[in-house]
Write an enzyme that holds these catalytic residues in place. Structure first.
Site, PDB file in Angstrom:
ATOM      1  N   SER A 120       0.844  -1.193   0.000  1.00  0.00           N
ATOM      2  CA  SER A 120       0.000   0.000   0.000  1.00  0.00           C
ATOM      3  C   SER A 120       0.882   1.247   0.000  1.00  0.00           C
ATOM      4  O   SER A 120       1.603   1.475  -0.975  1.00  0.00           O
ATOM      5  CB  SER A 120      -0.962  -0.046   1.189  1.00  0.00           C
ATOM      6  OG  SER A 120      -2.018   0.869   1.038  1.00  0.00           O
ATOM      7  N   HIS A 172      -7.897  -5.591   1.083  1.00  0.00           N
ATOM      8  CA  HIS A 172      -6.613  -4.917   1.270  1.00  0.00           C
ATOM      9  C   HIS A 172      -5.967  -5.368   2.579  1.00  0.00           C
ATOM     10  O   HIS A 172      -6.618  -5.416   3.626  1.00  0.00           O
ATOM     11  CB  HIS A 172      -6.869  -3.413   1.299  1.00  0.00           C
ATOM     12  CG  HIS A 172      -5.683  -2.560   1.017  1.00  0.00           C
ATOM     13  ND1 HIS A 172      -4.927  -2.671  -0.128  1.00  0.00           N
ATOM     14  CD2 HIS A 172      -5.114  -1.532   1.725  1.00  0.00           C
ATOM     15  CE1 HIS A 172      -3.965  -1.770  -0.120  1.00  0.00           C
ATOM     16  NE2 HIS A 172      -4.045  -1.072   0.998  1.00  0.00           N
ATOM     17  N   GLU A 219      -9.685  -5.917  -2.573  1.00  0.00           N
ATOM     18  CA  GLU A 219      -9.070  -4.677  -2.102  1.00  0.00           C
ATOM     19  C   GLU A 219      -9.967  -3.896  -1.131  1.00  0.00           C
ATOM     20  O   GLU A 219     -10.334  -4.419  -0.107  1.00  0.00           O
ATOM     21  CB  GLU A 219      -8.630  -3.821  -3.295  1.00  0.00           C
ATOM     22  CG  GLU A 219      -7.397  -4.379  -4.010  1.00  0.00           C
ATOM     23  CD  GLU A 219      -6.121  -4.392  -3.169  1.00  0.00           C
ATOM     24  OE1 GLU A 219      -6.095  -3.785  -2.078  1.00  0.00           O
ATOM     25  OE2 GLU A 219      -5.137  -5.036  -3.595  1.00  0.00           O
TER      26      GLU A 219
END
Length: 558
Positions: free
Chosen positions: A215, A464, A346
């Site tokens: 990220s 995510h 995600e």
């Protein structure tokens, strides 16, 4: 280098909870570096392998007082033995444990199996350097938090984790010499220089450094690949779920964000100098505690609040000097081997939190043109932004009003593609023209997740950070998986592929029992191959190509 430790690595007590316990100080390893002597601890990996841990070491001077908002300075030598037996503090951020927060947070951790000693040859191992996620405003490299080394220490590598400055303290950018920006990214550069200078003392190879970022950490790597400050400081890259080749512009400053922070901390913003001088006087902890009030929509939008900036030239060493996407188009980046990819779903959490909140759902539904650019990260308040919003709503959400029942799947995909998917896939397409790239999609659905819905025991897809559960240990999210857990197979696969890559620039290993039936082929723009990492490992093609084309048409390359 001198090493003081027991002859067989460490005879350590390993608690039933799977947490390693340091040995008494008299048995702890001591290494000698050009900066001074360092005492570490002896721990055990997830399968009981002994390893050394050196935690909480300074890699730069504490960025306090007049050094606040400035580029980091190298740490100075010390006398005596530095205690590196436990983690250092997190950088200031929102947290309920303020005792674990300090502006004196530029710390680095090294985990290794073998230390060189007098009379023995130094077998230098490949090094994986982990850059943590957190949107440039949260998380850390602490071993007890979300960067535990227990899985990677089952493998034959040296692992490094680190902190870098976050939020306004790390990313204030005024467009003036007072705060040109990118201080947190320059911290990472300083850490990489520390690694080049000292990692051999811990059994690591300074000529085999793999950057692994997730990220915000992945976004950082895609800037290190083009930054003049980072050249030749690493040799391979694993870019997980983010990139700087996105639909959002990289600005030259975020003065408006600095002014918002100043108002929250009761500082004047009449002039930049007065504002920065006042912010230098504020308690560092207040920058973290005030962060929730910096957002514009709900509790966390825009997700990418703090951005890297293309620094104006005030005579300082500049981290970023040109638009990243254009630089990648020219092929002007470090052409090193790369792994890159995304998770299946995600960013589900902001979609769920928006649709389950009547106020937020109503705001987004009735004023989509205002809130969509903020939430999905593109230009605001222009005719073109309204056209983009119209197209995205039509494609992902349809014509009707937003509702939890009808809109959740589409809004999850819209958040996923806008925040992570498009930028990562564009990065892969750009760099694959010049270097070898292995693309993946992580789709393995385990029992644990960062997002549960519709109840607190049902993971909502593969979201995510979920793939990090199989690379690094984080006790608040999932237990340490053992051979008795179904998730252990994925731990073995991921750590083996990532460390194979660190060793050979190739994630494949046909002699490995966990990987022998897999041949992960590099990406090319015609076939668009990717490895689907699910219950099985399977090569597929054209990852989310229909969705990618929507964004590619809305934000074409020039």
């Amino acid at each position: 280098m001198n090493l003081r430790a027991s002859g067989t690595l460490c005879l350590v007590v390993f608690l039933s909870l799977g947490i390693a316990n340091p040995m008494p100080p008299k048995n702890d390893p001591i290494v000698t570096t050009s900066l001074g002597k360092i005492r570490g601890a002896c721990l055990k990996s997830s399968t009981g392998k002994d390893f050394y841990a050196f935690r909480g070491m300074h890699y730069a001077k504490p960025p306090v007082n007049e050094l606040r908002f400035k580029a980091p300075l190298p740490v100075e030598k010390w006398n005596g033995i530095l205690d590196a037996t436990k983690d250092g503090p997190m950088c200031p951020q929102p947290t309920t444990n303020l005792s674990d927060v300090s502006e004196d947070c530029l710390r680095i951790n090294v985990y290794t199996h073998n230390l060189p000693s007098e009379g023995t040859s130094n077998v230098r191992k490949p090094v994986i350097v982990y850059l943590h996620p957190g949107g440039f405003y949260a998380v850390s490299g602490q071993s007890w938090n979300f960067a535990g080394p227990l899985y990677f220490m089952d493998r034959d590598i040296v692992l490094v984790t680190l902190n870098y400055r976050l939020g306004t303290l790390g990313f204030l950018s005024t467009g003036t010499a007072e705060a040109p920006g990118n201080a947190g990214l320059k911290d990472q550069v300083m850490a990489l220089k520390w690694i080049q200078s000292h990692i051999a003392n811990f059994g690591g190879d300074p000529n085999s450094i793999t950057l692994l970022g997730y990220s915000a950490g992945a976004l950082s790597i895609t800037m290190h690949l083009i930054s003049p400050m980072s050249r030749n400081l690493f040799h391979k890259a694993i870019v997980m779920s983010a990139s700087t080749t996105a639909q959002w512009e990289v600005p030259s400053n975020q003065l408006d964000l600095g002014q918002r922070q100043a108002r929250l901390l009761n500082c004047t913003d009449a002039t930049v100098k007065e504002m920065v001088d006042c912010l230098k006087m504020r308690n560092a902890v207040d920058f973290g505690t005030s962060l929730p009030n910096m957002f514009e929509f709900g509790n966390g939008n825009p997700v990418l609040l703090f951005k890297p900036v293309i620094e104006p030239d005030f005579g300082q060493e500049r981290f970023l000097t040109a638009d990243p996407t254009k630089v990648y188009q020219r092929g002007d980046f470090m052409r090193i081997p790369i792994i890159s990819g995304i998770t299946k779903d995600e960013f589900a959490f902001p979609a769920i939190s928006t649709l389950t909140n009547d106020t937020l759902r109503y705001q987004l539904d009735t004023d989509f043109n205002t809130w969509a650019p903020i939430n999905f990260l593109y230009e605001r308040n222009t005719k073109r932004s309204n056209q983009i919003s119209k197209k995205l709503r039509e494609y992902y959400l349809g014509d009707g009003p937003l509702s939890l029942e009808k809109s959740l799947d589409g809004l999850v995909k819209l958040y996923a593609d806008s925040l992570i998917g498009f930028q990562t896939l564009r990065f892969i397409h750009l760099v694959a023209q010049y270097t070898k790239v292995y693309q993946y999609r992580f789709s393995y659905q385990g029992r644990y997740s960062h997002t549960y819905y519709p109840d607190d025991k049902t993971p909502y897809g593969v979201v995510h950070h979920d793939d990090l559960l199989y690379l690094l240990t984080g006790p608040y999210i999932a237990p340490v998986f053992t051979d008795k857990d179904p998730e252990r197979k994925t731990v073995e696969r991921l750590t083996r592929m990532w460390t194979n890559f660190a060793h050979t620039s190739d994630p494949n290993n046909p002699s490995d029992e966990y990987l022998r039936n897999t041949h992960w082929t590099p990406f090319n723009t015609k076939q668009e191959q990717y490895l689907d990492i699910g219950e099985d490992l399977e090569m597929k093609h054209h990852l989310y190509s229909d969705r990618f084309n929507v964004w590619d048409n809305l934000f074409p390359l020039h």
